[in-house]
Structure formats: structure tokens, C-alpha cells
Design a protein around this motif. Sequence first.
Motif, PDB file in Angstrom:
ATOM      1  N   PRO B 160       0.815  -1.214   0.000  1.00 45.84           N
ATOM      2  CA  PRO B 160       0.000   0.000   0.000  1.00 45.84           C
ATOM      3  C   PRO B 160       0.849   1.265   0.000  1.00 45.84           C
ATOM      4  CG  PRO B 160      -0.853  -1.579   1.598  1.00 45.84           C
ATOM      5  CD  PRO B 160       0.424  -2.144   1.077  1.00 45.84           C
ATOM      6  N   TYR B 161       1.919   1.255   0.763  1.00 47.65           N
ATOM      7  CA  TYR B 161       2.806   2.420   0.846  1.00 47.65           C
ATOM      8  C   TYR B 161       3.341   2.795  -0.536  1.00 47.65           C
ATOM      9  CZ  TYR B 161       6.324   5.355   3.174  1.00 47.65           C
ATOM     10  OH  TYR B 161       7.083   6.409   3.619  1.00 47.65           O
ATOM     11  N   ALA B 162       3.736   1.790  -1.315  1.00 42.79           N
ATOM     12  CA  ALA B 162       4.279   2.026  -2.648  1.00 42.79           C
ATOM     13  C   ALA B 162       3.201   2.583  -3.574  1.00 42.79           C
ATOM     14  CB  ALA B 162       4.851   0.734  -3.214  1.00 42.79           C
ATOM     15  N   LEU B 163       2.023   1.968  -3.526  1.00 43.07           N
ATOM     16  CA  LEU B 163       0.924   2.429  -4.383  1.00 43.07           C
ATOM     17  C   LEU B 163       0.568   3.865  -4.049  1.00 43.07           C
ATOM     18  CD1 LEU B 163      -1.342   2.169  -6.380  1.00 43.07           C
ATOM     19  CD2 LEU B 163      -2.664   0.897  -4.715  1.00 43.07           C
ATOM     20  N   PHE B 164       0.503   4.164  -2.755  1.00 43.20           N
ATOM     21  CA  PHE B 164       0.146   5.512  -2.323  1.00 43.20           C
ATOM     22  C   PHE B 164       1.132   6.550  -2.868  1.00 43.20           C
ATOM     23  CE2 PHE B 164       0.532   9.006   0.701  1.00 43.20           C
ATOM     24  CZ  PHE B 164      -0.768   9.475   0.699  1.00 43.20           C
ATOM     25  N   LEU B 165       2.425   6.312  -2.664  1.00 40.52           N
ATOM     26  CA  LEU B 165       3.439   7.273  -3.124  1.00 40.52           C
ATOM     27  C   LEU B 165       3.374   7.459  -4.635  1.00 40.52           C
ATOM     28  CD1 LEU B 165       6.741   6.596  -1.168  1.00 40.52           C
ATOM     29  CD2 LEU B 165       5.158   8.502  -0.951  1.00 40.52           C
ATOM     30  N   MET B 166       3.243   6.342  -5.358  1.00 45.02           N
ATOM     31  CA  MET B 166       3.219   6.396  -6.800  1.00 45.02           C
ATOM     32  C   MET B 166       2.010   7.179  -7.293  1.00 45.02           C
ATOM     33  SD  MET B 166       4.916   5.752  -9.378  1.00 45.02           S
ATOM     34  CE  MET B 166       6.060   4.508  -9.841  1.00 45.02           C
ATOM     35  N   LYS B 167       0.864   6.936  -6.683  1.00 43.16           N
ATOM     36  CA  LYS B 167      -0.362   7.623  -7.100  1.00 43.16           C
ATOM     37  C   LYS B 167      -0.235   9.126  -6.862  1.00 43.16           C
ATOM     38  CE  LYS B 167      -4.759   9.112  -6.072  1.00 43.16           C
ATOM     39  NZ  LYS B 167      -5.104  10.145  -5.103  1.00 43.16           N
ATOM     40  N   GLN B 168       0.258   9.501  -5.693  1.00 46.17           N
ATOM     41  CA  GLN B 168       0.417  10.923  -5.390  1.00 46.17           C
ATOM     42  C   GLN B 168       1.338  11.594  -6.408  1.00 46.17           C
ATOM     43  OE1 GLN B 168      -2.162  10.874  -3.401  1.00 46.17           O
ATOM     44  NE2 GLN B 168      -1.277  12.322  -1.965  1.00 46.17           N
ATOM     45  N   PHE B 169       2.397  10.874  -6.775  1.00 43.26           N
ATOM     46  CA  PHE B 169       3.362  11.466  -7.700  1.00 43.26           C
ATOM     47  C   PHE B 169       2.779  11.583  -9.109  1.00 43.26           C
ATOM     48  CE2 PHE B 169       7.311  11.971 -10.054  1.00 43.26           C
ATOM     49  CZ  PHE B 169       7.982  12.858  -9.235  1.00 43.26           C
ATOM     50  N   MET B 170       2.037  10.554  -9.522  1.00 42.09           N
ATOM     51  CA  MET B 170       1.474  10.566 -10.882  1.00 42.09           C
ATOM     52  C   MET B 170       0.444  11.670 -11.046  1.00 42.09           C
ATOM     53  SD  MET B 170       0.986   6.674 -12.128  1.00 42.09           S
ATOM     54  CE  MET B 170       2.387   5.624 -12.518  1.00 42.09           C
ATOM     55  N   GLU B 171      -0.188  12.076  -9.938  1.00 41.09           N
ATOM     56  CA  GLU B 171      -1.193  13.135 -10.041  1.00 41.09           C
ATOM     57  C   GLU B 171      -0.586  14.449 -10.516  1.00 41.09           C
ATOM     58  OE1 GLU B 171      -3.354  13.292  -6.385  1.00 41.09           O
ATOM     59  OE2 GLU B 171      -4.886  11.938  -7.170  1.00 41.09           O
TER      60      GLU B 171
END
Lengths: 321, 286
Positions: B160-171
Motif C-alpha cells: 500500500p505504501y508504494a501504491l500511495f506514493l506512486m499515485k500521489q506522484f502521478m497526479e
Amino acid sequence: MAEVKSGSSGAGAATQPQAVAKPKSGLQRLLAQYGVSYAFLLPYMIFFFAFLIIPVGVAVWLSFTYFNMLEPPRVIGWSNYRLLFLEDDIFVLSIRNTLFFAFITGPVSLTASFLLAWFINQIRVRTIYALAFYAPSLTSAIAMAVVWRIVFSGDRYGYMNYFFMRMGFIQEPFLWLIDQRTMLPVIMFVMLWMSMGNNFLVFLAGLQTVNTELYEAGKVDGISHPLQEMWYITLPSMKPQVLFGVINAVVLMFSAGFEISLSLAGLPSPLYAAHMILSHLYDYAFIRFEMGYAAAIAVILFIITFGVGQGALRMLSTKDE
Amino acid sequence: MIIKVGRFRMTSGEFTTIAALTILAAFMSLPLIFVVSHALKPIDELFLFPPRFIVRNPTLRNFQDLLIATYSLNVPFIRYIFNSVFVAFCTVIGGVLLASLAAYPLAKHNFPGRNTIFLVVIAALMFTPQVTAIPRYLVVYQLGIIDTYFALVLPNLAIPYALFLMKQFMEQIPGALIESAKIDGASEWTVFWRVVMPLVTPAWATLVIIIFVGTWNDIWAPLVFTRTESMRTLPIALQTLISQGSVARQGAYAAATFIMITPPVVLFTLVQRRVIATMAHSGIKA
């Protein structure tokens, strides 16, 4: 059926009007319109459900059973929980140790991470300092035991004893890792050393995103001291990072103590003075194979972690509204 | 007040800050310096009391002992290193890939269930992984992959931590960029690989380091999911060396500690800037 399905996915996301024109069931329309999005999510979700979400559900169910891995689980109601809280003194002790550990190291580590990041942000050469504070969090607790065992060695040549005896604070060598009064504090000290981790980086990065115009505006409004600036401008602008940091800290504090405890005090630790909830869980699940009982321990830890996490989030997010 | 050090000019406040930070940074680095120095000590210095902090006659003898002599463990030490490297490598590749794939629609598409999924992921940030250890063990057991590399990799892929960081960055990626690629006829798949992924290199560099460190240092998965010595990873080998605690193995133990600690620190040094760039977007809006 198969024909309709392939037809709709063939129409796909490219030609939406056609998909709307044909009367279809809800699911098919969803797939036609958003199938690509779900396809991207699918691989993660398979693993996410198989190894995270479903296991949490199964753990809850198992906690109401007797299960020793040899016979199928037998439902026994609340009796695991009753045993845990009413009969198992060591479990109650492990809760006390874990809460003590988490409620001190958590806030201290968060505050220290923020302050260090804030100070580093004030100066020009940042990289080397960031590395020095962050590097400990990259180390393995098990590996670092080689150092801590020498520092806190119980004979007169351990660095701690050597230092305190030279200074005249103690006359006799002190058994730091065996005495029940110091075992937990030593573990907390080690934890703090290695806890300037991702949170520290999150704060360091967050500080660089604070809108500098706010500081100008603050000066006009009479904010003069840097500490005032930090409290009234920096912290509120960094609320999203702080919230993220809090969640990470909670999870870290409720899980990381176990490894340090395992490597420095052993399992079980002398008089259970460094016994963590996770130590108890590991003991019952993978040494005694009393899976039902261990699942109940897991569920309680889950409730505590989740509760503390949610509580902290709620407290922080209502504070300035 | 302005203080001049060489060609640098700084205020007294800045000078105090730097002095304090330097002392603290030096103090916090002591244990790491000790590990390096300890691993290079010849046998007589290892047993010196009081322990000497900095090695006087550095030698690589300990590493030789550890890698060549197999007396200290049941399988050659190189096997533990291989296991650790291999498992970390697979978990990093799989973990970054899964997180990136899932982050893309969460960040850039609009579809029913998107918010719910993201809320579940945020909630999952609060799961202590060990809580699910028992049912995970049962899942792994049922799949028949206990004591294999699959058992060490598969359960740790959805982070989850990885998905969260990646999603925030892609935004942060401008939607117009993706739209124009689509107008040029690119499929979602092409957009993802050709447009999105190259733009989020800081984020995936960050995930590489976070997942690598997590897997490299993880003691729980090998403890629970493996049984034979040849499937164990470095942390377990170290724990074994500690618990045996014999005099003859102190040198090998010191060398093993060094091998355990160095890769994460080196890797982080290489990607430090990108990591900080990623973390800038990590906030939770509540």
C-alpha cells in the motif's frame, strides 16, 4: 454470452457512443467504458486481496477458533479473548510494554524527524546531513545488534558501563540488557536512533514545497521569530505530510520494537521485560502453533494500531477547523 | 553577526545550526562507523578490551573466513547472500510494477469505485504486516509454496505504501500531456509506458529503495515461510550467528554485519535526490 462480451470489449473505450446506444446490463457497460482502468488495477488487487485484505478477515474468524494446524479449526466463541485478558498475565504485560514503547518513541520520533528536517532546511548543505540522519533507518535491527551488544555489554568494558563508571555515576557494571528496568529503555533508545526514516524525508521534502509567499505575508503580520514562523506557517501548510507521517509512525512503532527486542533481549526476554505484542504473537503462532489464540493476539494488535492511527488522524485534522 | 569560514559567509544563527547538526550527525553515525571498522579488525583486535573503536591494522580476513570457510553455518554463506539478493530483486521488480500499474488509473482515470479503492489503500497503510502473518501463512501453505522463493516474494508484492506514493506522484503529471498522446492514437498501454513511466522516474527510484530495504532487512517472511537452511536469507543467517555466539565466529559475524548493512546505504546515496523529490508529494489530505 461469450459473443456479447467479446463484442462489447471490442467496441471498447474507443467508441463510447455505440456502447451507450446498445442496452446492456450494468456490469457490461462498466467494463466497456472503464475496462482499461480496471485492467491496470487488477494485478495489484489480486495480490492485495489474497495477501492483505482476505487474511485480515480470516484472522478475525480464526481468533474465534481453536486451531493447531493438525485438525481443522473448531469454533470456540470468545474464549481466546477471555483467556488472553483474564488468564494470560504475560499478554497483559506485552500490551503494557508495547503501549509504553509506542506512546513514547512515536511522538518523540515524529517531533525529532520534523525538527531535524526543519533545521536542515535552514542551511545550504543538506545532502550529507540528510544522509547521516536517514542512514540508520536503512539498517537491519538484527545486524546492528553487533554494535549495541558491545555498547550495552554487561561487563565493565561495554562502552556504556565504561563511560558511566569513569564518570562515577555507577560503581559496579550494570546489566543493561538483562536488568528488567533498563531492557525496554535500551530498546527504545535503539529504536529512536533508527527511526529518522521515511518520515524525516517526507518532512524534508514537504518543507521545500511550502509556499514562500506565506513567509513574506507572515513577516508583514508581525511574525518575527523563526519558531513562531514554524508553528503558525510551516506546520499548518505541511498538514498533509504530517498526517502521512503520523500513520507511518504508528505502524512502525507497533511493529518495529519486536525485531530489536528479539535481537537484543531474546525471545522470551528475561522476566518478559521486553516482551512485545508481536513477540507473544510469534511465540504462539510459530513456536507453539496455537493459531487460533495467536490470531486473537493479531486481531487485538490490529484494533490497537488502527484505533491509534485513526484517533491520531482525527485529532490532527479537526484541530484547526 | 556574519561569520566568515573560507569563502562562505553565514549568519551566527546558521553557524550554530550547522555546528549542532554536525555534532548530532557525527554522534548518530558512530554505530555505522563502528560496523565498518569492526568488520576490518584482525582477530586480536576483535577481542581487545575495552573494544577499540577504530581499527588499527585493517584486514579483509573476516570476509575471507565468512565466504570461503563454511564451518560456521550449515550452508555456504554465499547462498544466504544469493537468496537475499534474488528475493529483493524479484520483490522490487514486481512491487514497483504492480504499484505503478495500479497507480495510473487511480491518479489519471475517472471510474466508479475509484475513491473507495483509494480509501481502502489508505486504510491498509495502517495494517501492521505481521497482523496478517497467520492467514498469510495458511494461504502460502495452501498454495504449496512454503519453503520456496515464491513464498518469500509473492506475499510481499502488494505494498500500500508504494501504491500511495506512486499515485500521489502521478497526479502531478499534466492531464493535457496524456490527452495529446491519446489524440495521436496512443493506447492506454502505450501512454503508460511511453508517457507516464518516464515522467515518474523519481517515484520509481524511491519505490526501488523502499522496497529493497524492506525486503533486504525483513526477518519475518523468511522466519515464517521457509524451513530449510538453504532457503533462509541474510538476516536469519545473522540471527543464527548471534545465537551461536561462539568465539571463533566473531570475525565472520562482523563481516556478515557489514555485508548486511552496506547495500541499502549505498543504494540510497545513489538515489537520494529523487527520493526527496518524490516525498514532496506524499501528503494525505484529510
